[in-house]
Design a protein around this motif. Sequence first.
Motif, PDB file in Angstrom:
ATOM      1  N   GLU A 138     -58.153  36.591  66.545  1.00 50.19           N
ATOM      2  CA  GLU A 138     -57.470  38.582  66.080  1.00 50.19           C
ATOM      3  C   GLU A 138     -56.189  37.982  65.653  1.00 50.19           C
ATOM      4  O   GLU A 138     -54.987  37.999  66.518  1.00 50.19           O
ATOM      5  N   ARG A 143     -56.372  44.890  68.226  1.00 53.14           N
ATOM      6  CA  ARG A 143     -57.471  44.815  68.018  1.00 53.14           C
ATOM      7  C   ARG A 143     -57.863  43.669  69.042  1.00 53.14           C
ATOM      8  O   ARG A 143     -58.832  43.585  69.334  1.00 53.14           O
ATOM      9  N   ASP A 166     -52.480  33.767  64.201  1.00 52.97           N
ATOM     10  CA  ASP A 166     -52.863  34.582  62.462  1.00 52.97           C
ATOM     11  C   ASP A 166     -53.545  32.536  62.014  1.00 52.97           C
ATOM     12  O   ASP A 166     -52.457  31.692  61.806  1.00 52.97           O
ATOM     13  N   ILE A 167     -54.848  32.884  61.900  1.00 53.74           N
ATOM     14  CA  ILE A 167     -55.585  31.762  61.623  1.00 53.74           C
ATOM     15  C   ILE A 167     -54.541  30.849  60.104  1.00 53.74           C
ATOM     16  O   ILE A 167     -54.954  29.888  59.930  1.00 53.74           O
ATOM     17  N   ASP A 186     -64.167  35.567  58.037  1.00 57.01           N
ATOM     18  CA  ASP A 186     -64.270  36.777  57.886  1.00 57.01           C
ATOM     19  C   ASP A 186     -62.380  37.612  57.491  1.00 57.01           C
ATOM     20  O   ASP A 186     -62.281  37.944  58.418  1.00 57.01           O
TER      21      ASP A 186
HETATM   22  N1  SAM Z   1     -66.659  40.282  60.985  1.00 53.87           N
HETATM   23  C1  SAM Z   1     -65.457  41.044  62.176  1.00 53.87           C
HETATM   24  C2  SAM Z   1     -67.114  42.416  62.977  1.00 53.87           C
HETATM   25  O1  SAM Z   1     -68.138  42.297  62.774  1.00 53.87           O
HETATM   26  O2  SAM Z   1     -66.144  43.164  63.371  1.00 53.87           O
HETATM   27  C3  SAM Z   1     -64.982  42.101  60.990  1.00 53.87           C
HETATM   28  C4  SAM Z   1     -63.458  41.222  61.088  1.00 53.87           C
HETATM   29  S1  SAM Z   1     -62.836  42.086  59.714  1.00 53.87           S
HETATM   30  C5  SAM Z   1     -63.132  42.873  58.216  1.00 53.87           C
HETATM   31  C6  SAM Z   1     -61.055  41.753  59.499  1.00 53.87           C
HETATM   32  C7  SAM Z   1     -60.213  41.263  60.992  1.00 53.87           C
HETATM   33  O3  SAM Z   1     -59.808  39.514  60.597  1.00 53.87           O
HETATM   34  C8  SAM Z   1     -59.194  42.086  60.753  1.00 53.87           C
HETATM   35  O4  SAM Z   1     -59.350  42.522  61.948  1.00 53.87           O
HETATM   36  C9  SAM Z   1     -58.031  41.136  60.789  1.00 53.87           C
HETATM   37  O5  SAM Z   1     -57.332  42.187  61.715  1.00 53.87           O
HETATM   38  C10 SAM Z   1     -58.610  39.990  61.384  1.00 53.87           C
HETATM   39  N2  SAM Z   1     -57.533  39.582  60.104  1.00 53.87           N
HETATM   40  C11 SAM Z   1     -56.886  39.319  58.590  1.00 53.87           C
HETATM   41  N3  SAM Z   1     -56.267  37.908  58.727  1.00 53.87           N
HETATM   42  C12 SAM Z   1     -56.384  37.540  59.749  1.00 53.87           C
HETATM   43  C13 SAM Z   1     -55.437  36.397  59.843  1.00 53.87           C
HETATM   44  N4  SAM Z   1     -54.912  35.786  59.336  1.00 53.87           N
HETATM   45  N5  SAM Z   1     -55.370  35.630  61.636  1.00 53.87           N
HETATM   46  C14 SAM Z   1     -56.389  36.850  62.337  1.00 53.87           C
HETATM   47  N6  SAM Z   1     -57.213  37.460  61.945  1.00 53.87           N
HETATM   48  C15 SAM Z   1     -56.477  37.862  60.388  1.00 53.87           C
END
Ligand code: SAM
Length: 322
Positions: A138, A143, A166-167, A186
Amino acid sequence: HKAESAANPCRPIADGDLVIVYEGFDSMKAVRVSANGNYNNKYGSFAHKEWIGKPFGSRAVSRKGSGWVLLLAPTPELWTAVLRHRTQILYAADIAMVVAFLELRPGAVVLESGTGSGSLTTSLARAVAPHGKVWTFEFHEQRAQLAAEEFKANGLGELVTVAQRDIEASGFPEELHGQADALFLDLPKPYMVVPSAARCVRPDGMFCSFSPCIEQVQRTCQELNAHGFRDMRTMEVLLRQLEVSRQALATDLESSMAPPQSKKQARRQEAAGNAGGGGGGNGPKRQKAADGSAVAVVAKPVPFGRGHTGYLTFARRVVEFS
Ligand code: SAM
Protein backbone atom coordinates in the motif's frame (compact mmCIF):
# COMPACT_ATOMS: atom_id res chain seq x y z
CA HIS A 1 -6.49 -17.63 22.46
CA LYS A 2 -6.79 -16.01 19.01
CA ALA A 3 -5.66 -19.20 17.30
CA GLU A 4 -8.15 -21.09 19.46
CA SER A 5 -10.91 -18.66 18.41
CA ALA A 6 -10.35 -19.46 14.75
CA ALA A 7 -10.40 -23.19 15.45
CA ASN A 8 -13.30 -23.10 17.88
CA PRO A 9 -15.78 -20.25 17.38
CA CYS A 10 -17.96 -21.64 20.22
CA ARG A 11 -15.34 -21.18 22.94
CA PRO A 12 -16.13 -18.71 25.75
CA ILE A 13 -15.57 -15.01 25.13
CA ALA A 14 -12.45 -13.66 26.89
CA ASP A 15 -11.21 -10.20 27.85
CA GLY A 16 -9.56 -8.63 24.76
CA ASP A 17 -11.57 -10.62 22.19
CA LEU A 18 -13.03 -9.06 19.08
CA VAL A 19 -16.80 -9.65 19.09
CA ILE A 20 -19.19 -8.83 16.27
CA VAL A 21 -22.27 -7.46 18.01
CA TYR A 22 -25.32 -8.31 15.94
CA GLU A 23 -28.19 -5.88 16.53
CA GLY A 24 -30.20 -6.79 13.46
CA PHE A 25 -29.75 -8.00 9.87
CA ASP A 26 -28.41 -4.63 8.70
CA SER A 27 -26.76 -3.49 11.94
CA MET A 28 -23.58 -5.05 13.32
CA LYS A 29 -20.64 -3.52 15.19
CA ALA A 30 -17.08 -4.66 15.89
CA VAL A 31 -16.38 -4.45 19.63
CA ARG A 32 -13.16 -5.23 21.50
CA VAL A 33 -14.18 -6.73 24.85
CA SER A 34 -12.64 -5.16 27.94
CA ALA A 35 -13.57 -6.09 31.51
CA ASN A 36 -14.52 -2.45 32.36
CA GLY A 37 -16.19 -1.67 29.03
CA ASN A 38 -19.80 -0.88 28.22
CA TYR A 39 -21.70 -1.17 24.98
CA ASN A 40 -24.61 1.21 24.43
CA ASN A 41 -27.23 1.09 21.72
CA LYS A 42 -30.92 1.83 21.24
CA TYR A 43 -31.78 -1.20 23.41
CA GLY A 44 -29.86 0.15 26.40
CA SER A 45 -26.52 -0.52 28.04
CA PHE A 46 -24.56 -3.78 28.14
CA ALA A 47 -21.62 -4.43 30.49
CA HIS A 48 -18.78 -6.27 28.70
CA LYS A 49 -17.97 -8.17 31.89
CA GLU A 50 -21.27 -10.03 31.54
CA TRP A 51 -20.19 -11.20 28.07
CA ILE A 52 -16.93 -12.69 29.34
CA GLY A 53 -17.32 -16.43 29.81
CA LYS A 54 -20.40 -16.76 27.58
CA PRO A 55 -19.85 -18.86 24.43
CA PHE A 56 -19.61 -16.94 21.13
CA GLY A 57 -23.03 -16.94 19.54
CA SER A 58 -24.81 -16.20 22.86
CA ARG A 59 -27.57 -13.68 23.30
CA ALA A 60 -26.78 -10.81 25.68
CA VAL A 61 -29.63 -8.92 27.35
CA SER A 62 -29.32 -5.20 28.16
CA ARG A 63 -29.03 -4.09 31.81
CA LYS A 64 -32.68 -3.09 32.01
CA GLY A 65 -33.80 -6.10 30.02
CA SER A 66 -35.27 -3.92 27.27
CA GLY A 67 -33.45 -5.59 24.37
CA TRP A 68 -30.80 -8.08 23.30
CA VAL A 69 -27.92 -8.54 20.88
CA LEU A 70 -26.01 -11.58 19.61
CA LEU A 71 -22.28 -11.90 20.34
CA LEU A 72 -20.80 -13.40 17.17
CA ALA A 73 -17.30 -14.77 16.63
CA PRO A 74 -15.48 -12.76 13.94
CA THR A 75 -15.12 -14.23 10.44
CA PRO A 76 -13.69 -12.50 7.32
CA GLU A 77 -17.25 -12.06 6.01
CA LEU A 78 -18.41 -10.34 9.21
CA TRP A 79 -15.22 -8.26 9.32
CA THR A 80 -15.94 -7.00 5.78
CA ALA A 81 -19.43 -6.03 6.95
CA VAL A 82 -18.24 -4.03 9.97
CA LEU A 83 -14.71 -2.74 9.28
CA ARG A 84 -13.87 0.97 9.31
CA HIS A 85 -13.72 2.17 5.68
CA ARG A 86 -10.56 4.07 4.87
CA THR A 87 -11.07 3.39 1.15
CA GLN A 88 -13.61 1.69 -1.07
CA ILE A 89 -13.53 -2.00 -0.28
CA LEU A 90 -14.28 -5.33 -1.89
CA TYR A 91 -17.46 -7.02 -0.64
CA ALA A 92 -18.27 -10.67 -0.06
CA ALA A 93 -19.61 -11.48 -3.56
CA ASP A 94 -16.47 -10.26 -5.37
CA ILE A 95 -14.22 -11.68 -2.64
CA ALA A 96 -15.75 -15.14 -3.04
CA MET A 97 -14.92 -15.12 -6.77
CA VAL A 98 -11.39 -13.85 -6.14
CA VAL A 99 -10.60 -16.54 -3.57
CA ALA A 100 -12.10 -19.31 -5.72
CA PHE A 101 -10.61 -18.32 -9.10
CA LEU A 102 -7.18 -17.50 -7.66
CA GLU A 103 -7.27 -21.18 -6.60
CA LEU A 104 -6.11 -20.30 -3.09
CA ARG A 105 -5.47 -23.13 -0.66
CA PRO A 106 -3.69 -23.60 2.67
CA GLY A 107 0.01 -22.90 2.30
CA ALA A 108 -0.28 -20.66 -0.79
CA VAL A 109 1.70 -17.43 -1.16
CA VAL A 110 -0.34 -14.41 -2.36
CA LEU A 111 0.77 -10.90 -3.31
CA GLU A 112 -1.72 -8.03 -3.12
CA SER A 113 -1.78 -4.30 -3.87
CA GLY A 114 -3.29 -1.97 -2.68
CA THR A 115 -4.19 -3.03 0.79
CA GLY A 116 -6.81 -0.29 1.22
CA SER A 117 -8.97 -1.11 4.26
CA GLY A 118 -7.85 -4.75 4.40
CA SER A 119 -11.24 -6.20 3.51
CA LEU A 120 -9.95 -8.60 0.85
CA THR A 121 -6.68 -9.24 2.70
CA THR A 122 -8.56 -10.76 5.64
CA SER A 123 -10.24 -13.34 3.38
CA LEU A 124 -6.97 -14.05 1.53
CA ALA A 125 -5.33 -14.76 4.90
CA ARG A 126 -8.01 -17.27 5.93
CA ALA A 127 -7.75 -19.05 2.58
CA VAL A 128 -3.98 -19.62 2.87
CA ALA A 129 -3.87 -20.29 6.66
CA PRO A 130 -2.26 -21.78 8.61
CA HIS A 131 1.11 -21.96 6.81
CA GLY A 132 0.64 -19.67 3.80
CA LYS A 133 1.53 -16.01 3.43
CA VAL A 134 -0.06 -12.79 2.18
CA TRP A 135 2.30 -9.97 1.18
CA THR A 136 0.24 -6.81 0.77
CA PHE A 137 1.53 -3.44 -0.49
CA GLU A 138 0.00 0.00 0.00
CA PHE A 139 1.60 3.32 -0.94
CA HIS A 140 -0.39 5.48 1.51
CA GLU A 141 1.65 5.56 4.73
CA GLN A 142 -1.18 5.87 7.24
CA ARG A 143 -3.33 3.23 5.51
CA ALA A 144 -0.41 0.81 5.49
CA GLN A 145 0.23 1.42 9.19
CA LEU A 146 -3.43 1.14 10.26
CA ALA A 147 -3.91 -2.04 8.23
CA ALA A 148 -0.82 -3.60 9.83
CA GLU A 149 -2.12 -2.71 13.31
CA GLU A 150 -5.54 -4.20 12.57
CA PHE A 151 -4.15 -7.44 11.13
CA LYS A 152 -2.02 -7.85 14.25
CA ALA A 153 -4.93 -7.10 16.60
CA ASN A 154 -7.11 -9.59 14.69
CA GLY A 155 -4.53 -12.36 15.06
CA LEU A 156 -3.29 -12.21 11.43
CA GLY A 157 0.13 -10.73 12.19
CA GLU A 158 1.99 -13.92 11.20
CA LEU A 159 0.02 -14.59 8.04
CA VAL A 160 -0.01 -11.07 6.61
CA THR A 161 2.89 -8.68 6.04
CA VAL A 162 2.05 -5.11 5.03
CA ALA A 163 4.64 -2.88 3.37
CA GLN A 164 4.47 0.69 2.17
CA ARG A 165 5.44 0.81 -1.50
CA ASP A 166 4.34 2.41 -4.76
CA ILE A 167 3.67 -0.75 -6.75
CA GLU A 168 2.76 1.01 -10.00
CA ALA A 169 6.06 2.88 -10.01
CA SER A 170 8.41 0.26 -8.54
CA GLY A 171 6.69 -3.10 -9.03
CA PHE A 172 6.86 -5.85 -6.40
CA PRO A 173 10.17 -6.34 -4.56
CA GLU A 174 12.75 -8.51 -6.28
CA GLU A 175 12.86 -11.06 -3.46
CA LEU A 176 9.26 -11.99 -4.33
CA HIS A 177 10.06 -12.83 -7.96
CA GLY A 178 8.94 -16.36 -8.75
CA GLN A 179 7.38 -16.74 -5.28
CA ALA A 180 3.67 -16.09 -5.79
CA ASP A 181 1.03 -18.75 -6.31
CA ALA A 182 -1.43 -15.91 -6.88
CA LEU A 183 -1.38 -12.14 -7.23
CA PHE A 184 -4.20 -9.62 -6.88
CA LEU A 185 -4.36 -5.94 -7.89
CA ASP A 186 -6.90 -3.29 -6.88
CA LEU A 187 -5.05 -0.27 -8.31
CA PRO A 188 -5.90 2.64 -10.60
CA LYS A 189 -3.43 1.51 -13.32
CA PRO A 190 -3.10 -2.27 -12.98
CA TYR A 191 -1.70 -2.60 -16.52
CA MET A 192 1.48 -0.85 -15.34
CA VAL A 193 2.11 -3.69 -12.87
CA VAL A 194 1.69 -6.63 -15.26
CA PRO A 195 5.42 -6.90 -16.17
CA SER A 196 6.27 -7.12 -12.45
CA ALA A 197 3.38 -9.56 -11.86
CA ALA A 198 4.81 -11.79 -14.62
CA ARG A 199 8.10 -11.93 -12.74
CA CYS A 200 6.41 -12.76 -9.41
CA VAL A 201 3.76 -15.34 -10.34
CA ARG A 202 5.20 -18.81 -10.66
CA PRO A 203 4.36 -20.83 -13.80
CA ASP A 204 0.74 -22.03 -13.65
CA GLY A 205 -0.03 -19.46 -10.91
CA MET A 206 -3.01 -17.09 -11.10
CA PHE A 207 -3.42 -13.35 -11.59
CA CYS A 208 -6.48 -11.20 -10.85
CA SER A 209 -7.17 -7.51 -11.21
CA PHE A 210 -10.24 -5.59 -10.03
CA SER A 211 -11.13 -2.53 -12.15
CA PRO A 212 -14.28 -0.45 -12.25
CA CYS A 213 -13.75 0.57 -15.92
CA ILE A 214 -13.70 -1.63 -18.98
CA GLU A 215 -10.94 0.54 -20.56
CA GLN A 216 -8.61 -0.46 -17.69
CA VAL A 217 -9.59 -4.08 -18.28
CA GLN A 218 -8.72 -3.83 -21.99
CA ARG A 219 -5.29 -2.33 -21.34
CA THR A 220 -4.61 -4.90 -18.61
CA CYS A 221 -5.56 -7.77 -20.96
CA GLN A 222 -3.21 -6.45 -23.66
CA GLU A 223 -0.36 -6.38 -21.16
CA LEU A 224 -1.25 -9.82 -19.81
CA ASN A 225 -1.21 -11.21 -23.33
CA ALA A 226 2.22 -9.67 -23.97
CA HIS A 227 3.68 -11.04 -20.72
CA GLY A 228 2.94 -14.72 -20.78
CA PHE A 229 -0.54 -14.90 -19.24
CA ARG A 230 -3.28 -16.97 -20.85
CA ASP A 231 -6.85 -18.23 -20.16
CA MET A 232 -7.99 -14.67 -19.54
CA ARG A 233 -11.53 -14.14 -18.36
CA THR A 234 -13.28 -11.05 -17.11
CA MET A 235 -16.40 -11.29 -15.00
CA GLU A 236 -18.75 -8.94 -13.21
CA VAL A 237 -20.59 -10.10 -10.11
CA LEU A 238 -24.00 -8.51 -9.74
CA LEU A 239 -26.14 -9.25 -6.72
CA ARG A 240 -29.87 -9.29 -7.14
CA GLN A 241 -32.23 -9.21 -4.21
CA LEU A 242 -35.52 -11.07 -4.47
CA GLU A 243 -38.50 -10.35 -2.25
CA VAL A 244 -40.35 -13.57 -1.55
CA SER A 245 -44.00 -13.41 -0.62
CA ARG A 246 -47.13 -15.52 -0.63
CA GLN A 247 -50.08 -14.28 -2.59
CA ALA A 248 -53.61 -15.62 -2.62
CA LEU A 249 -54.47 -16.78 -6.12
CA ALA A 250 -57.21 -14.99 -8.00
CA THR A 251 -59.40 -17.45 -9.89
CA ASP A 252 -58.07 -16.45 -13.35
CA LEU A 253 -54.42 -16.68 -12.19
CA GLU A 254 -55.20 -20.07 -10.66
CA SER A 255 -56.59 -21.36 -13.94
CA SER A 256 -53.58 -19.97 -15.86
CA MET A 257 -51.38 -22.09 -13.56
CA ALA A 258 -53.22 -25.33 -14.35
CA PRO A 259 -51.00 -28.01 -15.98
CA PRO A 260 -50.23 -26.95 -19.59
CA GLN A 261 -52.18 -28.72 -22.28
CA SER A 262 -49.69 -28.25 -25.12
CA LYS A 263 -46.11 -27.11 -25.82
CA LYS A 264 -47.43 -23.74 -26.94
CA GLN A 265 -49.34 -23.31 -23.71
CA ALA A 266 -46.30 -24.42 -21.69
CA ARG A 267 -44.16 -21.74 -23.37
CA ARG A 268 -46.82 -19.11 -22.70
CA GLN A 269 -47.01 -20.14 -19.04
CA GLU A 270 -43.24 -19.97 -18.67
CA ALA A 271 -43.18 -16.49 -20.19
CA ALA A 272 -45.81 -15.35 -17.67
CA GLY A 273 -43.75 -16.81 -14.78
CA ASN A 274 -40.55 -15.15 -15.96
CA ALA A 275 -42.18 -11.77 -16.22
CA GLY A 276 -43.04 -11.89 -12.51
CA GLY A 277 -39.90 -13.54 -11.24
CA GLY A 278 -37.29 -12.14 -13.61
CA GLY A 279 -35.57 -15.43 -14.47
CA GLY A 280 -35.96 -19.16 -14.99
CA GLY A 281 -37.46 -20.92 -12.02
CA ASN A 282 -38.66 -17.77 -10.28
CA GLY A 283 -42.25 -17.96 -11.43
CA PRO A 284 -45.10 -18.50 -8.99
CA LYS A 285 -45.09 -21.86 -7.22
CA ARG A 286 -48.52 -23.16 -6.34
CA GLN A 287 -49.27 -24.16 -2.74
CA LYS A 288 -52.31 -24.79 -0.56
CA ALA A 289 -52.83 -22.45 2.40
CA ALA A 290 -53.90 -23.88 5.78
CA ASP A 291 -57.57 -23.12 5.01
CA GLY A 292 -57.28 -25.03 1.70
CA SER A 293 -57.37 -21.94 -0.57
CA ALA A 294 -54.68 -21.66 -3.28
CA VAL A 295 -51.65 -19.40 -2.71
CA ALA A 296 -48.59 -18.68 -4.84
CA VAL A 297 -45.05 -18.10 -3.59
CA VAL A 298 -43.74 -15.20 -5.66
CA ALA A 299 -40.12 -13.97 -5.90
CA LYS A 300 -39.96 -10.40 -7.20
CA PRO A 301 -36.67 -8.60 -7.90
CA VAL A 302 -36.46 -5.48 -5.72
CA PRO A 303 -34.27 -2.52 -6.61
CA PHE A 304 -31.45 -2.15 -4.12
CA GLY A 305 -28.46 0.12 -3.88
CA ARG A 306 -25.45 -1.96 -4.82
CA GLY A 307 -25.02 -2.58 -8.54
CA HIS A 308 -21.82 -2.47 -10.54
CA THR A 309 -18.69 -2.68 -8.39
CA GLY A 310 -16.04 -3.63 -10.92
CA TYR A 311 -14.74 -6.22 -13.35
CA LEU A 312 -12.59 -9.09 -12.14
CA THR A 313 -10.01 -10.14 -14.73
CA PHE A 314 -8.31 -13.49 -14.15
CA ALA A 315 -5.40 -14.98 -16.08
CA ARG A 316 -3.01 -17.90 -15.70
CA ARG A 317 0.76 -17.61 -16.06
CA VAL A 318 1.87 -20.03 -18.76
CA VAL A 319 4.40 -22.68 -17.87
CA GLU A 320 6.96 -21.75 -20.54
CA PHE A 321 7.47 -18.10 -21.38
CA SER A 322 10.61 -16.27 -22.30
N1 SAM B 1 -9.09 -4.13 -1.98
C1 SAM B 1 -9.03 -3.25 -0.84
C2 SAM B 1 -10.03 -3.67 0.21
O1 SAM B 1 -10.82 -4.61 -0.07
O2 SAM B 1 -10.05 -3.11 1.31
C3 SAM B 1 -9.29 -1.81 -1.25
C4 SAM B 1 -8.22 -1.22 -2.12
S1 SAM B 1 -8.44 0.50 -2.38
C5 SAM B 1 -9.76 0.61 -3.48
C6 SAM B 1 -7.05 0.89 -3.39
C7 SAM B 1 -5.81 1.15 -2.57
O3 SAM B 1 -4.71 1.16 -3.45
C8 SAM B 1 -5.83 2.48 -1.86
O4 SAM B 1 -5.63 2.30 -0.49
C9 SAM B 1 -4.66 3.25 -2.47
O5 SAM B 1 -3.97 4.06 -1.52
C10 SAM B 1 -3.78 2.12 -2.96
N2 SAM B 1 -2.90 2.48 -4.08
C11 SAM B 1 -3.20 3.30 -5.13
N3 SAM B 1 -2.13 3.40 -5.95
C12 SAM B 1 -1.15 2.62 -5.41
C13 SAM B 1 0.17 2.31 -5.81
N4 SAM B 1 0.71 2.85 -6.91
N5 SAM B 1 0.90 1.45 -5.04
C14 SAM B 1 0.34 0.91 -3.91
N6 SAM B 1 -0.90 1.19 -3.49
C15 SAM B 1 -1.65 2.03 -4.22
